[in-house]
Write an enzyme that holds these catalytic residues in place. Structure first.
Site, PDB file in Angstrom:
ATOM      1  N   PRO A 146       3.690  -5.869  -8.163  1.00  0.00           N
ATOM      2  CA  PRO A 146       2.442  -5.376  -7.555  1.00  0.00           C
ATOM      3  C   PRO A 146       1.184  -5.926  -8.226  1.00  0.00           C
ATOM      4  O   PRO A 146       0.448  -5.204  -8.900  1.00  0.00           O
ATOM      5  CB  PRO A 146       2.567  -3.859  -7.735  1.00  0.00           C
ATOM      6  CG  PRO A 146       3.376  -3.709  -8.991  1.00  0.00           C
ATOM      7  CD  PRO A 146       4.350  -4.855  -8.969  1.00  0.00           C
ATOM      8  N   CYS A 147       0.925  -7.207  -8.020  1.00  0.00           N
ATOM      9  CA  CYS A 147      -0.202  -7.852  -8.684  1.00  0.00           C
ATOM     10  C   CYS A 147      -1.558  -7.356  -8.161  1.00  0.00           C
ATOM     11  O   CYS A 147      -2.589  -7.660  -8.756  1.00  0.00           O
ATOM     12  CB  CYS A 147      -0.098  -9.366  -8.622  1.00  0.00           C
ATOM     13  SG  CYS A 147       0.115 -10.046  -6.982  1.00  0.00           S
TER      14      CYS A 147
END
Length: 191
Positions: A146-147
């Site tokens: 989940p950048c």
């Protein structure tokens, strides 16, 4: 030009989402499918078009594990609270530094953010915010990793493969608040 991984067939599946379609690209191995890339649509191109620009020989495929993963990712993009394991991701395709950054990013829980600089310090590169930002900009596994939870030190969003609007909506769905200036209210900061 098509890129081949050990001359094994590359397969993909594309799913709709509130942000436009996304594509999973994988390769079958002796131990099961390994995701090579996740492509998000953005303002410049649809996910499948972005994928075909690099892997023109990829073929549509069906694998029960990839179908399940794609449906889970779809639900995540619709706002459901889900986490993803990295067991499917071909992390070995990334540099050692990028792997450290991606693993650190993967550990940031839902509803939290971290800054590029904090992640850099966590992976042993104090002052390496730019290097962390570059590693995340090339994240081959968005959503799985989940950048969107990495932001600038001043609370501004920074970049995201799916675009700034998608990044903001994902953070809002996780309960993060934004100031009137459009910056993340930094109450839940990891690292």
């Amino acid at each position: 030009m098509a890129i081949h991984f050990n001359q094994m067939e590359l397969l993909f599946v594309t799913y709709p989402s509130p942000f436009g379609p996304f594509s999973l690209l994988w390769q079958e191995t002796g131990t099961g499918p390994r995701i090579q890339r996740v492509f998000l649509s953005n303002a410049q191109a649809l996910a499948e078009d972005r994928m075909r620009a690099v892997w023109s020989d990829a073929q549509p495929g069906v694998d029960p594990m990839m179908v399940d993963l794609g449906k889970r990712m779809q639900r995540f993009l619709e706002g459901e609270a889900l986490d993803f394991e990295l067991t499917w991701a071909a992390m070995e395709k990334c540099s050692t530094f990028q792997q450290r950054v991606l693993r650190a990013e993967h550990q940031i829980p839902r509803g939290w953010v971290s800054t590029y600089n904090r992640i850099a310090a966590h992976v042993g590169v104090p002052g390496g915010a730019r290097a962390v930002g570059n590693a995340l900009a090339q994240n081959p596994f968005p959503i799985l990793i989940p950048c969107h939870r990495a932001i600038r030190a001043d609370g501004s969003l920074g970049g995201y493969q799916g675009g700034a609007a998608m990044k903001r909506v994902l953070l809002e769905r996780e309960g993060l608040m934004f100031s009137t200036a459009g910056k993340v209210v930094m109450q839940q900061v990891y690292y």
